[in-house]
Scaffold this active site. Structure first.
Site, mmCIF file in Angstrom:
data_model
loop_
_atom_site.group_PDB
_atom_site.id
_atom_site.type_symbol
_atom_site.label_atom_id
_atom_site.label_comp_id
_atom_site.label_asym_id
_atom_site.label_seq_id
_atom_site.Cartn_x
_atom_site.Cartn_y
_atom_site.Cartn_z
ATOM 1 N N ASP A 56 111.828 103.116 20.139
ATOM 2 C CA ASP A 56 112.686 104.311 20.425
ATOM 3 C C ASP A 56 114.172 104.026 20.527
ATOM 4 O OD1 ASP A 56 110.171 105.991 20.402
ATOM 5 O OD2 ASP A 56 110.248 105.891 22.569
ATOM 6 N N TYR A 114 104.640 94.032 25.535
ATOM 7 C CA TYR A 114 105.813 94.910 25.951
ATOM 8 C C TYR A 114 106.004 94.483 27.338
ATOM 9 C CZ TYR A 114 106.276 98.129 22.197
ATOM 10 O OH TYR A 114 106.508 98.858 20.853
#
Length: 250
Positions: A56, A114
């Site tokens: 994003d 992540y």
């Protein structure tokens, strides 16, 4: 011939990963479009870059993996220097190499890894790379216990941006670990086979609500069971980094 490489980038400089066009408006500057422009200049031919997944706006990366096709031999070291010289210090590539013609950076990935960083005191130097929560007290033990509820296979439809495309929302998480780096910095290590749009930010935001006492422990399982009603926090993008993408041979 197909080539692959790793790249890292400063997410706050781009409108996400994926190249985007909007009718009647200037093309947004994305990581993908910036890489394609740099490669097309360096190789003097149009190049289409395929990444392991989308990030994003504002989300950073250290280990994004990409592939592209190029009809001809290239010098990996020279190409790396050229690309890194064209991307204005906002993107850096490494480990450029030939690969099998059927390698796919997205579909061959076994695991995505992540990291999400939270600062529990006011910071200045690192605030663009973590969620600054001021001097708020967080019950880290409660957050760590609640994080365990995400492990295994679950339907994460309620931990992502709503979607109606008919695609599966099942994901399998193998790690969701909290690391206390010091008395003011916490890093979540999150590994899974796939992630949905804003899924990590939704999960971390829920743990944040548990840590500050807004939600009770057990809320994650209530959400999975669709028994939860109420508002939840979404973690901001700057604390999130795509740290690595894992393959069988790369």
């Amino acid at each position: 011939m197909r080539y692959r490489f790793r790249c890292e980038y400063l997410g706050s400089a781009f409108y996400g990963w994926q190249e985007q066009n909007e009718a009647g408006k200037t093309k947004f500057v994305t990581v993908q479009s910036s890489l394609e422009e740099a490669f097309s200049i360096a190789l003097r031919a149009p190049v289409r870059i395929v990444g392991s997944g989308r990030t994003d706006t504002g989300v950073h990366a250290r280990g994004q993996c990409c592939h592209f096709d190029y009809e001809g031999e290239l010098d990996p070291q020279k190409t790396v220097r050229s690309i890194n010289g064209l991307t204005k210090r906002l993107i850096r590539i490494r480990d450029l190499q030939r690969c099998a013609d059927d390698f796919n950076a997205r579909y061959d990935a076994l695991m995505r890894y992540y990291q999400y960083t939270i600062f529990t005191r006011p910071v200045a130097l690192m605030r663009d790379f973590g969620w600054e929560c001021g001097s708020m007290h967080l019950d880290l033990d409660a957050m760590e216990r609640e994080a365990a509820a995400f492990l295994g296979e679950h339907d994460f439809i309620d931990f992502c941006i709503p979607r109606n495309d008919g695609k599966s929302t099942l994901c399998t998480l193998s790690e969701f670990r909290l690391e206390r780096q010091n008395d003011w910095s916490v890093v979540f290590h999150i590994k899974g086979n796939r992630f949905l749009h804003r899924q990590v930010r939704a999960m971390v935001g829920t743990l944040f609500d548990v840590g500050r006492g807004r939600l009770p422990e057990g809320s994650v399982n209530q959400i999975f069971a669709k028994q939860f009603k109420g508002e939840r926090t979404w973690a901001p993008p700057q604390g999130l980094v795509l740290h690595d993408v894992i393959y069988r041979d790369y």
